[in-house]
Design a protein around this motif. Sequence first.
Motif, PDB file in Angstrom:
ATOM      1  N   ASP A  91       0.673  -1.035  -0.346  1.00  0.00           N
ATOM      2  CA  ASP A  91       0.214   0.179  -0.423  1.00  0.00           C
ATOM      3  C   ASP A  91       1.118   1.545   0.338  1.00  0.00           C
ATOM      4  O   ASP A  91       0.423   2.141  -0.640  1.00  0.00           O
ATOM      5  CB  ASP A  91      -1.119  -0.066   0.891  1.00  0.00           C
ATOM      6  N   MET A  92       2.044   1.019   0.888  1.00  0.00           N
ATOM      7  CA  MET A  92       2.782   2.249   0.340  1.00  0.00           C
ATOM      8  C   MET A  92       3.123   2.505  -0.601  1.00  0.00           C
ATOM      9  O   MET A  92       3.933   3.729  -0.910  1.00  0.00           O
ATOM     10  CB  MET A  92       3.612   2.153   1.960  1.00  0.00           C
ATOM     11  N   SER A  93       3.926   1.767  -1.208  1.00  0.00           N
ATOM     12  CA  SER A  93       4.290   1.585  -2.810  1.00  0.00           C
ATOM     13  C   SER A  93       2.973   2.263  -3.663  1.00  0.00           C
ATOM     14  O   SER A  93       3.556   2.890  -4.405  1.00  0.00           O
ATOM     15  CB  SER A  93       4.996   0.677  -3.414  1.00  0.00           C
ATOM     16  N   VAL A  94       1.938   2.061  -3.602  1.00  0.00           N
ATOM     17  CA  VAL A  94       0.928   2.709  -4.301  1.00  0.00           C
ATOM     18  C   VAL A  94       0.971   3.455  -3.978  1.00  0.00           C
ATOM     19  O   VAL A  94       0.747   4.285  -4.690  1.00  0.00           O
ATOM     20  CB  VAL A  94      -0.056   1.456  -4.682  1.00  0.00           C
ATOM     21  N   LEU A  95       0.638   3.727  -2.818  1.00  0.00           N
ATOM     22  CA  LEU A  95       0.510   5.473  -2.419  1.00  0.00           C
ATOM     23  C   LEU A  95       2.209   5.958  -3.137  1.00  0.00           C
ATOM     24  O   LEU A  95       1.789   7.648  -4.090  1.00  0.00           O
ATOM     25  CB  LEU A  95       0.499   5.946  -1.448  1.00  0.00           C
ATOM     26  N   GLY A  96       3.554   6.032  -2.453  1.00  0.00           N
ATOM     27  CA  GLY A  96       4.720   6.204  -3.360  1.00  0.00           C
ATOM     28  C   GLY A  96       4.430   7.019  -4.992  1.00  0.00           C
ATOM     29  O   GLY A  96       4.547   7.643  -5.373  1.00  0.00           O
ATOM     30  N   LYS A  97       3.360   5.436  -5.478  1.00  0.00           N
ATOM     31  CA  LYS A  97       4.256   4.981  -7.094  1.00  0.00           C
ATOM     32  C   LYS A  97       2.562   5.967  -7.394  1.00  0.00           C
ATOM     33  O   LYS A  97       3.400   6.973  -8.701  1.00  0.00           O
ATOM     34  CB  LYS A  97       3.996   4.129  -7.971  1.00  0.00           C
ATOM     35  N   CYS A  98       1.888   6.205  -7.021  1.00  0.00           N
ATOM     36  CA  CYS A  98       0.529   7.133  -6.816  1.00  0.00           C
ATOM     37  C   CYS A  98       0.960   8.985  -7.641  1.00  0.00           C
ATOM     38  O   CYS A  98       0.890   9.487  -8.083  1.00  0.00           O
ATOM     39  CB  CYS A  98      -0.805   6.604  -6.852  1.00  0.00           C
ATOM     40  N   LEU A  99       1.688   8.585  -5.992  1.00  0.00           N
ATOM     41  CA  LEU A  99       2.284  10.130  -5.900  1.00  0.00           C
ATOM     42  C   LEU A  99       2.868  10.941  -7.204  1.00  0.00           C
ATOM     43  O   LEU A  99       2.854  12.290  -7.976  1.00  0.00           O
ATOM     44  CB  LEU A  99       2.716  10.064  -4.394  1.00  0.00           C
ATOM     45  N   ARG A 100       4.157  10.094  -6.943  1.00  0.00           N
ATOM     46  CA  ARG A 100       4.728  10.200  -8.455  1.00  0.00           C
ATOM     47  C   ARG A 100       4.260  10.618  -9.659  1.00  0.00           C
ATOM     48  O   ARG A 100       4.443  11.365 -10.562  1.00  0.00           O
ATOM     49  CB  ARG A 100       5.890   8.942  -8.496  1.00  0.00           C
ATOM     50  N   ALA A 101       3.451   9.178 -10.122  1.00  0.00           N
ATOM     51  CA  ALA A 101       2.568   9.665 -11.539  1.00  0.00           C
ATOM     52  C   ALA A 101       2.034  10.625 -11.327  1.00  0.00           C
ATOM     53  O   ALA A 101       1.836  11.239 -13.089  1.00  0.00           O
ATOM     54  CB  ALA A 101       1.801   8.415 -11.625  1.00  0.00           C
ATOM     55  N   TYR A 102       1.466  11.546 -10.604  1.00  0.00           N
ATOM     56  CA  TYR A 102       0.950  12.664 -10.372  1.00  0.00           C
ATOM     57  C   TYR A 102       1.960  14.030  -9.961  1.00  0.00           C
ATOM     58  O   TYR A 102       1.145  15.212 -10.229  1.00  0.00           O
ATOM     59  CB  TYR A 102      -0.754  12.840  -9.672  1.00  0.00           C
ATOM     60  N   GLY A 103       2.577  13.877 -10.488  1.00  0.00           N
ATOM     61  CA  GLY A 103       3.937  14.627  -9.261  1.00  0.00           C
ATOM     62  C   GLY A 103       3.330  15.777  -8.626  1.00  0.00           C
ATOM     63  O   GLY A 103       3.886  16.557  -8.622  1.00  0.00           O
ATOM     64  N   ILE A 104       2.387  15.159  -7.551  1.00  0.00           N
ATOM     65  CA  ILE A 104       2.060  15.071  -6.269  1.00  0.00           C
ATOM     66  C   ILE A 104       3.361  15.335  -5.319  1.00  0.00           C
ATOM     67  O   ILE A 104       4.104  14.607  -5.251  1.00  0.00           O
ATOM     68  CB  ILE A 104       1.310  15.073  -5.746  1.00  0.00           C
ATOM     69  N   ASP A 105       4.384  16.451  -4.735  1.00  0.00           N
ATOM     70  CA  ASP A 105       4.614  16.151  -3.734  1.00  0.00           C
ATOM     71  C   ASP A 105       4.776  16.425  -1.928  1.00  0.00           C
ATOM     72  O   ASP A 105       3.029  17.095  -2.555  1.00  0.00           O
ATOM     73  CB  ASP A 105       6.011  17.859  -3.873  1.00  0.00           C
ATOM     74  N   TRP A 106       4.869  15.226  -2.076  1.00  0.00           N
ATOM     75  CA  TRP A 106       4.315  15.335  -0.098  1.00  0.00           C
ATOM     76  C   TRP A 106       5.916  15.494   0.465  1.00  0.00           C
ATOM     77  O   TRP A 106       5.388  17.007   1.456  1.00  0.00           O
ATOM     78  CB  TRP A 106       3.117  13.717  -0.197  1.00  0.00           C
ATOM     79  N   LYS A 107       5.797  14.491   1.041  1.00  0.00           N
ATOM     80  CA  LYS A 107       7.166  14.419   1.848  1.00  0.00           C
ATOM     81  C   LYS A 107       8.421  13.484   1.059  1.00  0.00           C
ATOM     82  O   LYS A 107       7.903  12.278   1.091  1.00  0.00           O
ATOM     83  CB  LYS A 107       6.541  14.447   3.533  1.00  0.00           C
ATOM     84  N   PRO A 108       9.665  13.424   1.445  1.00  0.00           N
ATOM     85  CA  PRO A 108       9.834  12.434   1.298  1.00  0.00           C
ATOM     86  C   PRO A 108      10.106  10.737   1.887  1.00  0.00           C
ATOM     87  O   PRO A 108      10.325  10.226   1.559  1.00  0.00           O
ATOM     88  CB  PRO A 108      11.273  12.896   1.926  1.00  0.00           C
TER      89      PRO A 108
END
Length: 184
Positions: A91-108
Amino acid sequence: MKRFIAFDVETPNSANDRMSAIGVTVVENGMIVDELDTLVNPETWFHPFNVQLTGITPVMAEEAPTFPELWPILCPIFDSGILAAHNAPFDMSVLGKCLRAYGIDWKPAAEYVCTCQMGRRCFPELSNHKLNTLCAYLEIGLDHHQAGSDSRACASILMDCMDRTDWKRFRRTYDLIHLCTLKR
């Protein structure tokens, strides 16, 4: 006061870089205090396997909000506590990949706990520690592969395990830049 954000995602295909549904269950002081369950328009193709597993079709997701439309709602919830998921690295990887796919910066990086790992420690007698196995053992209702139900079940398992063991032993950090769990 500890606040945990139990979440579960469903994906439309094996790329696992988009969501077709997300369920979020907020646990505060050992009680469920908030829930969110929604389909997500992944803006990509659906594999028949994923449709069969989740029951979510492209037509069903077509009118749902996209991840960028949901992020302004999800971000403050996710920022408000420690994330929790069953088989959390997925689930963490899907969240990270989704953020990346949409170019959304959250936190490192984000802190999380995995209820599958907690279940292994608390219930070593079980033959496996899948979500449905733990739910059956603990008599927790589950409509498996439905994000809202899965996140609620994860929250229930988390609360049960927290009564049996120190949750801090299971605290991990997920590197959202490199999409991996950081070594402790």
